[in-house]
Design a protein around this motif. Sequence first.
Motif, PDB file in Angstrom:
ATOM      1  N   ASP A  95       0.908  -1.243  -0.064  1.00  0.00           N
ATOM      2  CA  ASP A  95      -0.081  -0.003   0.090  1.00  0.00           C
ATOM      3  C   ASP A  95       0.885   1.317   0.007  1.00  0.00           C
ATOM      4  N   ALA A  96       2.269   1.214   0.087  1.00  0.00           N
ATOM      5  CA  ALA A  96       2.892   2.448   0.224  1.00  0.00           C
ATOM      6  C   ALA A  96       3.893   2.410  -1.262  1.00  0.00           C
ATOM      7  N   THR A  97       5.342   2.306  -0.569  1.00  0.00           N
ATOM      8  CA  THR A  97       6.269   2.334  -1.841  1.00  0.00           C
ATOM      9  C   THR A  97       5.874   1.272  -3.183  1.00  0.00           C
ATOM     10  N   GLY A  98       5.808  -0.001  -2.662  1.00  0.00           N
ATOM     11  CA  GLY A  98       5.343  -0.757  -3.774  1.00  0.00           C
ATOM     12  C   GLY A  98       4.315  -0.430  -4.680  1.00  0.00           C
ATOM     13  N   GLY A  99       3.114   0.154  -4.224  1.00  0.00           N
ATOM     14  CA  GLY A  99       1.842   0.462  -5.198  1.00  0.00           C
ATOM     15  C   GLY A  99       2.407   1.715  -5.577  1.00  0.00           C
ATOM     16  N   ALA A 100       3.081   2.683  -5.046  1.00  0.00           N
ATOM     17  CA  ALA A 100       3.311   4.050  -5.577  1.00  0.00           C
ATOM     18  C   ALA A 100       4.374   3.886  -6.965  1.00  0.00           C
ATOM     19  N   VAL A 101       5.150   2.865  -6.773  1.00  0.00           N
ATOM     20  CA  VAL A 101       6.138   2.547  -7.890  1.00  0.00           C
ATOM     21  C   VAL A 101       5.470   2.225  -9.112  1.00  0.00           C
ATOM     22  N   ALA A 102       4.330   1.110  -8.760  1.00  0.00           N
ATOM     23  CA  ALA A 102       3.595   0.334  -9.929  1.00  0.00           C
ATOM     24  C   ALA A 102       2.660   1.756 -10.538  1.00  0.00           C
ATOM     25  N   ARG A 103       2.163   2.508  -9.689  1.00  0.00           N
ATOM     26  CA  ARG A 103       1.357   3.529 -10.243  1.00  0.00           C
ATOM     27  C   ARG A 103       2.208   4.711 -11.232  1.00  0.00           C
ATOM     28  N   ARG A 104       3.301   4.870 -10.827  1.00  0.00           N
ATOM     29  CA  ARG A 104       4.404   5.702 -11.375  1.00  0.00           C
ATOM     30  C   ARG A 104       4.689   5.110 -12.850  1.00  0.00           C
ATOM     31  N   PHE A 105       5.241   3.658 -12.633  1.00  0.00           N
ATOM     32  CA  PHE A 105       5.356   3.109 -14.227  1.00  0.00           C
ATOM     33  C   PHE A 105       4.327   3.129 -15.184  1.00  0.00           C
ATOM     34  N   ALA A 106       3.073   2.911 -14.623  1.00  0.00           N
ATOM     35  CA  ALA A 106       1.793   2.863 -15.298  1.00  0.00           C
ATOM     36  C   ALA A 106       1.315   4.195 -15.950  1.00  0.00           C
ATOM     37  N   ARG A 107       1.891   5.204 -15.331  1.00  0.00           N
ATOM     38  CA  ARG A 107       1.481   6.486 -15.986  1.00  0.00           C
ATOM     39  C   ARG A 107       2.566   6.837 -17.054  1.00  0.00           C
ATOM     40  N   GLU A 108       3.843   5.841 -17.119  1.00  0.00           N
ATOM     41  CA  GLU A 108       4.511   6.119 -18.182  1.00  0.00           C
ATOM     42  C   GLU A 108       4.398   5.253 -19.305  1.00  0.00           C
TER      43      GLU A 108
END
Length: 251
Positions: A14-27
């Motif tokens: 719910d923190a770092t891993g999820g944020a990384v997933a969302r960041r790369f999805a935006r790219e």
Amino acid sequence: MSPIKVCLVIGAGDATGGAVARRFAREAYTVCATRRTLDKLAPLLAQIRKDGGVAHGFGSDARKEEDVIALVDHIEATIGPIEVMVFNIGANSPNSILTETARRYTKMWEMACLAGFLTGREVAKRMVARDETATQGKAHKGTIIFTGATASLRGSAHFAGFSGGKMALRGLAQSMARELGPMGVHVAHTLIDGAIDTEFIRTQFPQRYALKDEGGILNPDHIADAYWMLHQQPRDAWTHELDLRPYMEKF
């Protein structure tokens, strides 16, 4: 049509891993996210899809070799080539050395280090085998990022198991970077030194959480920005180890 680019996040919490997933999805990366319990991925997958991204979830135990091999084989065969792998399993469970058990200690090492070895090895095999056609003529064949912690550098009281696993993971990352760098694979290790903005910190450490408005705890989205930066680096200026901490954190 642009080729599919896959970002595999091992431990998309719910923190770092999820944020990384969302960041790369935006790219425009297709995200493959894992947790041991698939149901816990539902909110993350729904958010990525709502924002227009593509995401697949997998329930997988990264400590089990057969599970890791099957996961990587499935992604490579049915979704696309893994261009980025982020290993983000925590394994933080403090306890006194006087009462620590071999079972708990072994489990923390398996989560923090053995799982990193298994996933790193399997992904690296595929990355180094890519030819120039598959990588569009680029010498950079992929990025592997291991999430470390304060415990990667020093063992605090009550953190013998956690620091043992995280220090071993750091050594693994260094060895992989030296071997795989000349083959076109960027291996990086991050030191996340400080409290992260999570529900756990908010409820269990309210005094620390109160520092959020002063920039005193790490924002997972900002950590994810740093991971994206690492993946974008040209190979003549690769970072192997990157430390991230709030400005008020001692080091």
